[in-house]
Write an enzyme that holds these catalytic residues in place. Structure first.
Site, PDB file in Angstrom:
ATOM      1  CB  SER A  30      -0.893  -0.001   1.243  1.00 44.77           C
ATOM      2  OG  SER A  30      -1.656   1.182   1.294  1.00 44.77           O
ATOM      3  CB  CYS A 138       0.263   5.054   9.134  1.00 42.86           C
ATOM      4  SG  CYS A 138       1.056   6.417   8.240  1.00 42.86           S
ATOM      5  N   GLY A 225      12.642  -0.435   1.854  1.00 44.27           N
ATOM      6  CA  GLY A 225      13.649  -0.796   0.867  1.00 44.27           C
ATOM      7  C   GLY A 225      14.518  -1.947   1.359  1.00 44.27           C
ATOM      8  N   GLY A 251       8.704  -6.222   2.917  1.00 44.18           N
ATOM      9  CA  GLY A 251       9.778  -5.424   3.501  1.00 44.18           C
ATOM     10  C   GLY A 251      11.034  -5.593   2.675  1.00 44.18           C
ATOM     11  N   GLY A 252      11.248  -4.706   1.714  1.00 39.55           N
ATOM     12  CA  GLY A 252      12.497  -4.690   0.953  1.00 39.55           C
ATOM     13  C   GLY A 252      12.646  -5.739  -0.127  1.00 39.55           C
TER      14      GLY A 252
END
Lengths: 312, 261
Positions: A30, A138, A225, A251-252
């Site tokens: 997202s 968030c 990243g 995640g990355g």
């Protein structure tokens, strides 16, 4: 590696998750893929597992002021602040507009109160929405968001509220900015979550040494990243040990090898986020290479890879 | 009668570097081979360039400057300001970068006698506008000293009508572009002013254009991640209170839309 035809690829990668038929086990993260349509030039949207659209709130949000992104070694920090047109515009304009891409649309929702989450889930219980992803993590908004994601009791009450407001499958997106991910995963599972997704971004900060000021307008931001991948793999591993519901790992992830790590750690599906910024066609490539990997390892379907980590 | 608008898919490809040389103080010009981007680019559009070596994650938005005469490629200008541009400056001809583009909207193409006003790296995307308008356009360029105005050599093939200001008076008229602009507007018969440069310069030019009742377009720069309108990193405030994306709604905006409220 041998080239697989479309049918072989589909056989290897397709799965049913939360009652949703997916052509691949790869979703989009997202906030990194807009509403999907922005990437239509580079990706066959109907061929990916699902598009998790930009975080949606009850009212339109303008997002944060000032600089919103900055690059870090092998990563980036962002503090967009959930800018979005609000659920009404999403339902009236966005959802009908993106229907033509025939993709599984998963709507990420964010609220400032438990009641907000309930109302969002209720309003989004419409045809065209495949599932709800509950954003309780968030790091870039002042009220709500991460507050719900760092307290297991609050996370559970948000989950219960959403579950009682919709018939759609409910995925709860967990924050890595906590000590014990197992405890949080269990709390939302007990509250009725159909799946958990993790990780959201890690809270970070960058300072400009010339001006002595924070680089980001919001002072802190969320790190994503390749630099976060080891943390993410570890947390997916721990969460998958703790719960019986499916885990969606992210995640990355930059390539198929990265994705494989998440499956081995226990993920049933993965999401690709920041990599879309580096290469907008990357999701298709990851799917191709993942199929080739499965074929090379004589696996018949992606579901055979989930949780196959060897520890002995 | 219905109008059919053809929107070409954006190009995403590896492109060979044909040339990468220093042309001014800290400023480099890179020529890349990409017939597809060169063929489709409109004046004022940009590309998102990705370095294929190192631990860089994000692309760099760079304005498309002029296209090579055979349309096989185009040039980009950049200033070395950080690790990314430093690495970029060390790439040699024959090496490869990845391009995404052409992106954004570009400047209007229906003026008969536009004045292009630029400063610093803003003169790079404006070069594509000079290429488009040729000698129908006049150029006003400003810099700190004469050494910063190597740009003249790149503009001269397109138009000879170049006005220059320098802060120290070492070339052209002493002062900022905004000091010379009112004089040019009194003499000239411009029907549009197209600006790219530091924000303070663009605001100054826009105010003068407004006083003279001449349409003014400005090209903005913001940090970007995707360049496709998805990540919302590059939003700006507009006069009506809404926010717009520099990458997709811009980078070119009417000055009234972004500077006046």
């Amino acid at each position: 590696m041998k080239n697989l035809d479309a049918q072989q690829k589909k056989k290897l990668l397709s799965l049913e998750l939360l009652g949703i038929k997916m052509n691949t086990p790869i979703l989009t993260g997202s906030g990194t893929f807009g509403f999907g349509e922005e990437f239509a030039d580079f990706v066959d949207l109907s061929e990916i597992g699902g598009v998790v659209v930009k975080g949606t709130t009850l009212k339109p949000r303008r997002g944060n002021d000032g600089i919103r992104i900055t690059e870090t070694p092998s990563g980036m920090l962002n503090c967009i602040g959930l800018e979005n047109p609000g659920v009404e515009v999403f339902l009236k304009e966005t959802l009908p507009r993106i229907a033509r891409y025939h993709m599984n649309v998963i709507v990420n929702i964010s609220g400032t109160t438990v009641e907000d989450y309930g109302e969002l889930a209720r309003r989004l219980d419409v045809p065209g929405v495949a599932a709800i992803e509950v954003n309780i993590s968030c790091p870039n908004v002042k009220e709500g968001g991460i507050v719900f994601g760092t307290d297991p009791k609050l996370a559970a009450s948000v989950t219960r509220m959403v579950k009682s407001s919709t018939k759609k499958p409910v995925i709860v997106k967990l924050s890595p900015n906590i000590t014990d991910i197992s405890c949080m995963a269990k709390a939302v599972e007990e509250a009725g979550a159909d799946a958990v997704s993790l990780i959201n971004t890690l809270m970070g900060m960058q300072i400009d040494t010339r001006t002595w000021r924070p680089v980001l307008g919001n002072v802190t931001g969320g790190l994503s990243g390749p630099c976060v991948k080891p943390v993410a793999v570890r947390m997916v591993y721990e969460a998958a040990q703790a719960v019986k519901i499916p885990v969606i790992g992210m995640g990355g992830i930059m390539n198929a090898q990265d994705a494989v790590e998440f499956f081995l750690a226990g993920a049933s599906a993965v999401a690709v986020g920041t990599a879309n910024f580096a290469d907008p066609s990357v999701i298709g490539k990851i799917a191709d290479d993942l199929a080739a990997y499965l074929s090379l390892h004589h696996l018949k379907n992606i579901t055979e890879l989930t949780g196959k980590l060897k520890l002995d | 009668m219905s109008v059919v608008v053809m929107i070409l898919p954006k190009v995403l490809e590896d492109a060979r570097i044909l040339e990468n040389v220093k042309v001014g103080p800290g400023i480099f010009r890179m020529l890349v081979e990409s017939p597809r981007v060169a063929g489709e680019a409109l004046p004022g559009q940009f590309v998102q360039l990705r370095l294929l070596s190192g631990d860089f994650l994000l692309r760099r938005p760079l304005g498309i400057a002029e296209r090579s005469s055979d349309l096989e490629g185009f040039s980009l200008f950049y200033r070395v300001v950080g690790r990314g541009t430093e690495t970029l400056s060390h790439l040699a001809a024959g090496e490869t970068v990845n391009l995404l583009g052409p992106l954004g909207n570009g400047f209007s193409r229906n003026y008969s006698h536009p004045l292009l006003v630029g400063g610093g790296l803003g003169l790079s995307p404006l070069l594509s506008v000079a290429e488009y308008y040729g000698d129908r356009a006049e150029v006003l360029m400003g810099g700190k000293t004469a050494g910063e105005l190597f740009w003249q050599d790149f503009y001269k093939p397109f138009t000879e009508q170049i006005h220059i200001t320098t802060d120290d008076g070492s070339l052209g008229e002493k002062g900022f572009t905004t000091a010379l602009l009112p004089k040019l507007l009194e003499k000239g018969s411009y029907d549009g002013i197209l600006v790219c440069g530091p924000e303070i310069m663009m605001r100054g030019v826009a105010e003068i254009a407004e006083r003279h009742g001449i349409p003014c377009e400005v090209s903005l720069e913001k940090r970007m991640a995707c360049g496709l309108g998805a990540c919302l990193s590059c939003v700006i405030d507009t006069a009506d209170g809404t926010r717009k994306k520099v990458c997709k709604d811009g980078p070119v905006f009417s000055a009234q839309e972004v500077f006046f409220s």
